[in-house]
Enzyme design. Structure first.
Site, PDB file in Angstrom:
ATOM      1  N   TYR A   1      88.217  50.527  19.988  1.00  0.00           N
ATOM      2  CA  TYR A   1      89.338  51.065  19.192  1.00  0.00           C
ATOM      3  C   TYR A   1      90.482  51.535  20.100  1.00  0.00           C
ATOM      4  O   TYR A   1      91.661  51.275  19.824  1.00  0.00           O
ATOM      5  CB  TYR A   1      88.780  52.210  18.350  1.00  0.00           C
ATOM      6  CG  TYR A   1      89.711  52.838  17.350  1.00  0.00           C
ATOM      7  CD1 TYR A   1      89.928  52.259  16.101  1.00  0.00           C
ATOM      8  CD2 TYR A   1      90.341  54.058  17.627  1.00  0.00           C
ATOM      9  CE1 TYR A   1      90.746  52.868  15.169  1.00  0.00           C
ATOM     10  CE2 TYR A   1      91.159  54.675  16.697  1.00  0.00           C
ATOM     11  CZ  TYR A   1      91.364  54.080  15.467  1.00  0.00           C
ATOM     12  OH  TYR A   1      92.177  54.683  14.540  1.00  0.00           O
TER      13      TYR A   1
ATOM     14  N   LYS B   1      94.225  50.079  19.997  1.00  0.00           N
ATOM     15  CA  LYS B   1      95.358  50.954  19.680  1.00  0.00           C
ATOM     16  C   LYS B   1      96.363  51.015  20.823  1.00  0.00           C
ATOM     17  O   LYS B   1      97.568  51.183  20.592  1.00  0.00           O
ATOM     18  CB  LYS B   1      94.855  52.345  19.296  1.00  0.00           C
ATOM     19  CG  LYS B   1      94.086  52.383  17.955  1.00  0.00           C
ATOM     20  CD  LYS B   1      94.877  51.743  16.820  1.00  0.00           C
ATOM     21  CE  LYS B   1      94.390  52.165  15.442  1.00  0.00           C
ATOM     22  NZ  LYS B   1      95.109  51.459  14.351  1.00  0.00           N
TER      23      LYS B   1
HETATM   24  N1  LIG Z   1      92.376  58.899   9.994  1.00  0.00           N
HETATM   25  C1  LIG Z   1      92.746  59.145  11.229  1.00  0.00           C
HETATM   26  O1  LIG Z   1      92.486  60.246  11.769  1.00  0.00           O
HETATM   27  C2  LIG Z   1      93.522  58.124  12.021  1.00  0.00           C
HETATM   28  C3  LIG Z   1      93.968  58.488  13.302  1.00  0.00           C
HETATM   29  C4  LIG Z   1      94.675  57.564  14.058  1.00  0.00           C
HETATM   30  C5  LIG Z   1      94.939  56.297  13.560  1.00  0.00           C
HETATM   31  N2  LIG Z   1      94.482  55.940  12.324  1.00  0.00           N
HETATM   32  C6  LIG Z   1      94.773  54.595  11.864  1.00  0.00           C
HETATM   33  O2  LIG Z   1      95.470  54.650  10.634  1.00  0.00           O
HETATM   34  C7  LIG Z   1      95.150  53.508   9.845  1.00  0.00           C
HETATM   35  C8  LIG Z   1      94.622  53.932   8.486  1.00  0.00           C
HETATM   36  O3  LIG Z   1      93.483  54.753   8.677  1.00  0.00           O
HETATM   37  P1  LIG Z   1      92.758  55.563   7.502  1.00  0.00           P
HETATM   38  O4  LIG Z   1      92.231  56.787   8.127  1.00  0.00           O
HETATM   39  O5  LIG Z   1      93.642  55.644   6.310  1.00  0.00           O
HETATM   40  O6  LIG Z   1      91.506  54.581   7.250  1.00  0.00           O
HETATM   41  P2  LIG Z   1      90.670  54.198   5.925  1.00  0.00           P
HETATM   42  O7  LIG Z   1      89.367  53.695   6.431  1.00  0.00           O
HETATM   43  O8  LIG Z   1      90.684  55.311   4.947  1.00  0.00           O
HETATM   44  O9  LIG Z   1      91.534  52.996   5.330  1.00  0.00           O
HETATM   45  C9  LIG Z   1      91.647  51.765   6.002  1.00  0.00           C
HETATM   46  C10 LIG Z   1      91.891  50.683   4.983  1.00  0.00           C
HETATM   47  O10 LIG Z   1      92.004  49.433   5.703  1.00  0.00           O
HETATM   48  C11 LIG Z   1      91.319  48.448   4.958  1.00  0.00           C
HETATM   49  N3  LIG Z   1      90.920  47.334   5.818  1.00  0.00           N
HETATM   50  C12 LIG Z   1      89.950  47.321   6.768  1.00  0.00           C
HETATM   51  N4  LIG Z   1      89.829  46.108   7.304  1.00  0.00           N
HETATM   52  C13 LIG Z   1      90.754  45.316   6.686  1.00  0.00           C
HETATM   53  C14 LIG Z   1      91.112  43.952   6.812  1.00  0.00           C
HETATM   54  N5  LIG Z   1      90.487  43.143   7.695  1.00  0.00           N
HETATM   55  N6  LIG Z   1      92.085  43.467   6.017  1.00  0.00           N
HETATM   56  C15 LIG Z   1      92.716  44.265   5.126  1.00  0.00           C
HETATM   57  N7  LIG Z   1      92.427  45.578   4.967  1.00  0.00           N
HETATM   58  C16 LIG Z   1      91.448  46.092   5.742  1.00  0.00           C
HETATM   59  C17 LIG Z   1      90.102  49.189   4.382  1.00  0.00           C
HETATM   60  O11 LIG Z   1      89.518  48.474   3.306  1.00  0.00           O
HETATM   61  C18 LIG Z   1      90.726  50.515   3.981  1.00  0.00           C
HETATM   62  O12 LIG Z   1      91.218  50.512   2.656  1.00  0.00           O
HETATM   63  C19 LIG Z   1      94.121  52.701  10.663  1.00  0.00           C
HETATM   64  O13 LIG Z   1      94.791  51.700  11.401  1.00  0.00           O
HETATM   65  C20 LIG Z   1      93.558  53.750  11.590  1.00  0.00           C
HETATM   66  O14 LIG Z   1      93.011  53.165  12.742  1.00  0.00           O
HETATM   67  C21 LIG Z   1      93.775  56.832  11.545  1.00  0.00           C
END
Ligand SMILES: NC(=O)c1ccc[n+]([C@@H]2O[C@H](COP(=O)([O-])OP(=O)(O)OC[C@H]3O[C@@H](n4cnc5c(N)ncnc54)[C@H](O)[C@@H]3O)[C@@H](O)[C@H]2O)c1
Length: 253
Positions: free
Chosen positions: A154, A158
């Protein structure tokens, strides 16, 4: 702005979490929004919430790492909503493990969704932005790009997205297209809930512990990220490109 003239935004992974909040925010900002996630049925909640608030949305099922599905999804968005000139690459997964236990499949899936997914989506959307001589790409990075135990896959993806963002900014700038990245810190979503569960932590306790280490003394919520996306996508942000903003309640948490 009337339906026919509203600019069209695509948000991937928008069935829930940060993507759903971002889709709602961009709809409130006046965009028609394509809500892309793995299964079309999973997008219904976000689409209905946008429509209930008076916005326009289209739910589309696609795996962002699959070239054919991406092309079909973007073609459908262009035909049914209009040319997509805003792209938020938000879809994401984690497959955390220490390096010695990380499988090939853990590595490949994370690269597939974050890196290949963002590349395929951007490649499919760029022609609409270039034609319109206006566009906005926002990629979701993470504080994990700075290195994070148990996240070799990851963190690499990123960090890679930051280089991807800066390159898009250089290549597409002359067409009125900006590209920026947001690197969130700890945001309360299903993704971080799953992390707490995996390490055997009570969710409320885990959030409180993480919040205690954050300078603004709270955990992030999806709307914190949606707000930052809204800024990057706005008309006034046209001179801001190739940047990475850490949205983490402090400089490096
Ligand atoms: N939550 C955190 O603390 C955090 C921190 C840093 C970065 N992020 C990033 O922010 C973004 C959203 O994270 P989140 O926490 O809302 O995650 P989440 O798991 O709640 O939502 C992610 C969504 O992406 C969809 N997804 C996964 N694989 C997919 C694919 N191949 N095609 C289409 N859709 C797909 C999932 O079905 C889900 O609905 C991600 O890129 C994550 O890495 C999150």
């Amino acid at each position: 702005m009337s339906e026919s003239t509203a600019r069209v935004a695509i948000v991937t992974g928008a069935a829930r979490g940060i993507g759903a909040a971002t889709a709602l925010r961009l709809a409130a900002d006046g965009f028609a929004v394509a809500v892309i996630d793995l299964d079309e049925s999973s997008t219904a909640g976000t689409v209905q919430a946008i429509e209930a608030a008076g916005g326009r949305a289209l739910g589309v099922g696609a795996d962002v790492g699959d070239a054919e599905q991406v092309q079909a999804a973007v073609d459908r968005v262009a035909a049914e909503l209009g040319p997509p000139v805003v792209l938020v690459n938000n879809a994401g997964v984690t497959r955390d493990n220490m390096l010695f236990k990380m499988t090939d499949a853990d590595w490949d899936l994370v690269m597939h969704v974050h890196l290949r997914g963002s590349f395929l989506m951007a490649r499919a959307c760029q022609k609409y932005m270039v034609d319109a001589k206006w566009g906005r790409v926002v990629n979701l990075s993470s504080t994990s790009a700075l290195g994070n135990r148990g996240q070799a896959n990851y963190a690499t993806a990123k960090a890679g997205l930051q280089g991807f963002t800066k390159t898009l900014a250089i290549e597409l700038g002359k067409f009125g297209v900006t590209a920026n990245a947001i690197a969130p810190g700890f945001i309360q979503t299903e993704m971080t809930k799953a992390t707490a569960e995996r390490i055997g932590r009570d969710w409320e306790e885990y959030v409180a512990e993480r919040a205690a280490a954050i300078p603004v003394a709270r955990a992030g919520v999806p709307e914190d990220i949606a707000h930052t996306v809204s800024f990057f996508v706005s008309e006034g942000a046209g001179f801001v490109s190739g940047q990475v903003v850490y949205v983490a309640g402090g400089p490096r948490t």
